[in-house]
Write a protein that holds these residues in place. Structure first.
Motif, PDB file in Angstrom:
ATOM      1  N   VAL A 216      55.981 -29.363  -2.696  1.00  0.00           N
ATOM      2  CA  VAL A 216      57.232 -28.634  -2.255  1.00  0.00           C
ATOM      3  C   VAL A 216      57.922 -29.133  -1.110  1.00  0.00           C
ATOM      4  N   ALA A 217      59.142 -29.053  -1.086  1.00  0.00           N
ATOM      5  CA  ALA A 217      59.860 -29.665   0.022  1.00  0.00           C
ATOM      6  C   ALA A 217      59.701 -28.830   1.152  1.00  0.00           C
ATOM      7  N   ALA A 218      59.917 -29.422   2.471  1.00  0.00           N
ATOM      8  CA  ALA A 218      59.657 -28.710   3.644  1.00  0.00           C
ATOM      9  C   ALA A 218      60.489 -27.374   3.771  1.00  0.00           C
ATOM     10  N   GLU A 219      61.850 -27.404   3.493  1.00  0.00           N
ATOM     11  CA  GLU A 219      62.801 -26.245   3.770  1.00  0.00           C
ATOM     12  C   GLU A 219      62.448 -25.207   2.815  1.00  0.00           C
ATOM     13  N   HIS A 220      61.790 -25.415   1.803  1.00  0.00           N
ATOM     14  CA  HIS A 220      61.063 -24.188   0.833  1.00  0.00           C
ATOM     15  C   HIS A 220      59.889 -23.926   0.951  1.00  0.00           C
ATOM     16  N   ALA A 221      59.132 -24.331   2.266  1.00  0.00           N
ATOM     17  CA  ALA A 221      57.699 -24.256   2.346  1.00  0.00           C
ATOM     18  C   ALA A 221      57.417 -22.857   2.473  1.00  0.00           C
ATOM     19  N   GLY A 222      58.107 -21.996   3.269  1.00  0.00           N
ATOM     20  CA  GLY A 222      57.676 -20.554   3.227  1.00  0.00           C
ATOM     21  C   GLY A 222      57.584 -19.999   2.087  1.00  0.00           C
ATOM     22  N   ARG A 223      58.828 -20.048   1.267  1.00  0.00           N
ATOM     23  CA  ARG A 223      59.063 -19.407  -0.050  1.00  0.00           C
ATOM     24  C   ARG A 223      57.971 -19.815  -0.973  1.00  0.00           C
ATOM     25  N   ALA A 224      57.689 -20.816  -1.014  1.00  0.00           N
ATOM     26  CA  ALA A 224      56.693 -21.339  -2.028  1.00  0.00           C
ATOM     27  C   ALA A 224      55.262 -21.026  -1.553  1.00  0.00           C
ATOM     28  N   PHE A 225      54.812 -21.172  -0.472  1.00  0.00           N
ATOM     29  CA  PHE A 225      53.375 -20.579  -0.100  1.00  0.00           C
ATOM     30  C   PHE A 225      53.491 -19.136  -0.212  1.00  0.00           C
ATOM     31  N   SER A 226      54.472 -18.579  -0.192  1.00  0.00           N
ATOM     32  CA  SER A 226      54.367 -16.992  -0.357  1.00  0.00           C
ATOM     33  C   SER A 226      54.117 -16.786  -1.788  1.00  0.00           C
ATOM     34  N   VAL A 227      54.745 -17.336  -2.585  1.00  0.00           N
ATOM     35  CA  VAL A 227      54.862 -17.334  -4.135  1.00  0.00           C
ATOM     36  C   VAL A 227      53.357 -17.709  -4.441  1.00  0.00           C
ATOM     37  N   PHE A 228      52.915 -18.724  -4.197  1.00  0.00           N
ATOM     38  CA  PHE A 228      51.300 -19.369  -4.372  1.00  0.00           C
ATOM     39  C   PHE A 228      50.339 -18.161  -3.895  1.00  0.00           C
ATOM     40  N   ARG A 229      50.362 -17.736  -2.802  1.00  0.00           N
ATOM     41  CA  ARG A 229      49.607 -16.690  -2.118  1.00  0.00           C
ATOM     42  C   ARG A 229      49.646 -15.646  -3.053  1.00  0.00           C
ATOM     43  N   LEU A 230      50.942 -14.929  -3.282  1.00  0.00           N
ATOM     44  CA  LEU A 230      50.829 -13.935  -4.065  1.00  0.00           C
ATOM     45  C   LEU A 230      50.257 -14.057  -5.424  1.00  0.00           C
ATOM     46  N   ALA A 231      50.461 -15.235  -6.216  1.00  0.00           N
ATOM     47  CA  ALA A 231      49.805 -15.393  -7.419  1.00  0.00           C
ATOM     48  C   ALA A 231      48.277 -15.428  -7.244  1.00  0.00           C
ATOM     49  N   LEU A 232      47.836 -16.195  -6.205  1.00  0.00           N
ATOM     50  CA  LEU A 232      46.244 -16.144  -6.045  1.00  0.00           C
ATOM     51  C   LEU A 232      45.773 -14.788  -5.788  1.00  0.00           C
ATOM     52  N   ASN A 233      46.420 -14.028  -4.814  1.00  0.00           N
ATOM     53  CA  ASN A 233      45.761 -12.839  -4.487  1.00  0.00           C
ATOM     54  C   ASN A 233      45.919 -11.950  -5.676  1.00  0.00           C
ATOM     55  N   SER A 234      46.804 -12.036  -6.542  1.00  0.00           N
ATOM     56  CA  SER A 234      46.901 -10.993  -7.616  1.00  0.00           C
ATOM     57  C   SER A 234      45.943 -11.302  -8.564  1.00  0.00           C
ATOM     58  N   ALA A 235      45.437 -12.805  -8.662  1.00  0.00           N
ATOM     59  CA  ALA A 235      44.571 -13.240  -9.868  1.00  0.00           C
ATOM     60  C   ALA A 235      43.327 -12.843  -9.214  1.00  0.00           C
ATOM     61  N   GLN A 236      42.909 -12.829  -7.929  1.00  0.00           N
ATOM     62  CA  GLN A 236      41.677 -12.385  -7.342  1.00  0.00           C
ATOM     63  C   GLN A 236      41.502 -10.780  -7.480  1.00  0.00           C
ATOM     64  N   ILE A 237      42.423  -9.992  -7.107  1.00  0.00           N
ATOM     65  CA  ILE A 237      42.184  -8.765  -7.548  1.00  0.00           C
ATOM     66  C   ILE A 237      42.127  -8.401  -8.809  1.00  0.00           C
ATOM     67  N   GLY A 238      42.944  -8.884  -9.678  1.00  0.00           N
ATOM     68  CA  GLY A 238      42.742  -8.739 -11.033  1.00  0.00           C
ATOM     69  C   GLY A 238      41.071  -9.114 -11.608  1.00  0.00           C
ATOM     70  N   GLY A 239      40.833 -10.261 -11.131  1.00  0.00           N
ATOM     71  CA  GLY A 239      39.619 -10.829 -11.537  1.00  0.00           C
ATOM     72  C   GLY A 239      38.346 -10.145 -11.121  1.00  0.00           C
ATOM     73  N   MET A 240      38.520  -9.459  -9.738  1.00  0.00           N
ATOM     74  CA  MET A 240      37.288  -8.637  -9.283  1.00  0.00           C
ATOM     75  C   MET A 240      37.199  -7.336 -10.183  1.00  0.00           C
ATOM     76  N   ALA A 241      38.495  -6.671 -10.376  1.00  0.00           N
ATOM     77  CA  ALA A 241      38.457  -5.352 -11.223  1.00  0.00           C
ATOM     78  C   ALA A 241      38.090  -5.743 -12.608  1.00  0.00           C
ATOM     79  N   LEU A 242      38.297  -6.804 -13.383  1.00  0.00           N
ATOM     80  CA  LEU A 242      38.114  -7.203 -14.611  1.00  0.00           C
ATOM     81  C   LEU A 242      36.730  -7.679 -14.654  1.00  0.00           C
ATOM     82  N   GLY A 243      36.043  -8.169 -13.618  1.00  0.00           N
ATOM     83  CA  GLY A 243      34.562  -8.777 -13.585  1.00  0.00           C
ATOM     84  C   GLY A 243      33.669  -7.476 -13.382  1.00  0.00           C
ATOM     85  N   GLY A 244      34.179  -6.725 -12.489  1.00  0.00           N
ATOM     86  CA  GLY A 244      33.189  -5.549 -12.423  1.00  0.00           C
ATOM     87  C   GLY A 244      33.117  -4.678 -13.736  1.00  0.00           C
ATOM     88  N   ALA A 245      34.261  -4.433 -14.364  1.00  0.00           N
ATOM     89  CA  ALA A 245      34.382  -3.782 -15.555  1.00  0.00           C
ATOM     90  C   ALA A 245      33.439  -4.244 -16.478  1.00  0.00           C
TER      91      ALA A 245
END
Length: 424
Positions: A140-169
């Motif tokens: 990703v280009a430097a001028e869009h880094a903050g927005r891009a990394f926010s979206v990436f971490r949002l996707a990663l964190n959502s997957a981890q939360i869903g994965g923990m819930a699904l894994g436990g169930a």
């Protein structure tokens, strides 16, 4: 004849190139499976007659190869095409998890086998993690880094939360073996997706050997005071946070609250804080990136403080939510700083030093949690963790580079990301 990228109005994220979208999708897939694997592995150990100590041994068996091999993984990721490193690492993790799943499903898993296969998974992560961070930074280009990394971490964190819930169930419903099999399948899908990543800019020169690469990475790391000061901060912070999350929190929940259910609710609040703040960070792009990021670190000690005060469950849930918010605020700004300040050909090596330093004391924190609780009392140990988190967050601000490092739109010292000719 090459097709032209679609006009910006036809794409939801016009700044997100092909590599960014593929890597984010693959991270979501592997995160969904991998988040449930520790839960399944712990229950697999207990199902085979293992004790709580043996659960710890299996956990440590995964962590040791990560610490030992991270530097080699970082050097390889700067020397070879990063997507090739990630694909091979994902395939190795898929094989180790598939074998582990087969043993658990057959009811023949022994402790040494669980430890060996967990170590194999840790080795795969040691090679994958630096390559992954280097790839996402360069996509990703430097001028869009903050927005891009926010979206990436949002996707990663959502997957981890869903994965923990699904894994436990799923562990409760069908047993840990099937959860481990799903994890193996997720690694295979992620490897297939990453196979289609475009090659990025030319890697480090092949001459000179691995030791030269590691020395150059260390020089790059050590030459930036803001970088190693924060990594030293996080070495102690991660030891405290690991002790609170893995040892003290469950004990306090069992003794003073409603047991595992209440602790699970607190952990869920932490995850929600990660995700909600990720949405905020998509739009918020502060100028003083490390200063603002470190204000988020001040929130890391709130769960220990709430537990030390014997706060009621709603207060603990609020503290966990705020700590999750702080993690995202720091994490996004930290990735922006690395992408902006570190040359592209050094991304993975510097990332490896960062992760190694940050994780180095985490096993020590877990090992000393019990003796500290005996010596200081449980409440005293929690106060010590909270005080260390707050003190270190304040001390880091004494470093001028941390206070002054500012966002730049297009740093000249960092190689521009490679964008593919076609968008598909």
């Amino acid at each position: 004849m090459q097709s032209q990228p679609p006009p910006p109005h036809r794409r939801r994220f016009p700044w997100a190139g092909r590599n960014f979208r593929i890597q984010t999708a693959a991270t979501v897939v592997s995160g969904l499976g991998n988040a449930g694997a520790p839960i399944a592995t712990a229950f697999a150990v207990m199902a085979s007659g293992g004790s709580t100590a043996e659960v710890g041994y299996v956990t440590a068996a995964r962590l040791v190869p990560v610490v030992l091999l991270l530097m080699i993984g970082g050097a390889l990721a700067d020397r070879l095409p990063r997507h090739h490193v990630m694909v091979v690492a994902n395939l190795c993790s898929a094989v180790s998890q598939a074998v582990l799943a087969a043993l658990v499903l057959a009811g023949q898993a022994q402790l040494w086998q669980l430890m060996l296969l967990s170590a194999a998974g840790g080795a795969g992560h040691a090679f994958y993690a630096p390559a992954s961070e280097g790839m996402i930074m360069q996509s990703v280009a430097a001028e869009h880094a903050g927005r891009a990394f926010s979206v990436f971490r949002l996707a990663l964190n959502s997957a981890q939360i869903g994965g923990m819930a699904l894994g436990g169930a799923l562990t409760a419903a069908v047993g840990p073996g099937w959860v481990l099999a799903v994890d193996a399948g997720c690694f295979l899908v992620a490897a297939a997706l990453r196979f289609f990543l475009e090659a990025e800019a030319a890697p480090a020169a092949a001459g000179g050997g691995m030791l030269r690469d590691l020395r150059e990475g260390w020089q790059e790391f050590a030459s930036r005071r803001w970088l190693w000061v924060i990594v030293l901060q996080f070495a102690v912070l991660m030891a405290c946070i690991t002790a609170v999350d893995a040892v003290y929190g469950p004990i306090v929940a069992e003794q003073r609250l409603g047991g595992a259910g209440d602790w699970g609710l607190a952990l869920a609040a932490h995850g929600i804080g990660l995700v909600v703040t990720g949405l905020l960070m998509v739009r918020w792009q502060p100028r003083r990136i490390l200063l603002i990021g470190n204000w988020g670190v001040f929130l890391f000690g709130l769960p220990a403080l709430a537990l030390a005060l014997a706060a009621p469950l709603p207060v603990l849930v609020a503290a966990m939510f705020l700590s999750g918010a702080g993690v995202t605020v720091f994490g996004v700004n930290w990735m922006v700083a690395l992408q902006q300040e570190i040359p592209a050909e050094m991304f993975s090596r510097v990332s490896a030093y960062d992760q190694l330093g940050s994780l180095s004391l985490a096993p020590v924190g877990t090992a000393l949690a019990g003796p500290a609780a005996v010596g200081l009392g449980l409440t005293g140990a929690l106060w010590a963790c909270a005080a260390l988190c707050l003190l270190l967050s304040a001390l880091v601000l004494l470093e001028p580079q941390v206070r002054r490092l500012s966002r730049r739109s297009a740093p000249a010292s960092v190689a521009r990301p490679v964008e593919p000719a076609t968008v598909g």
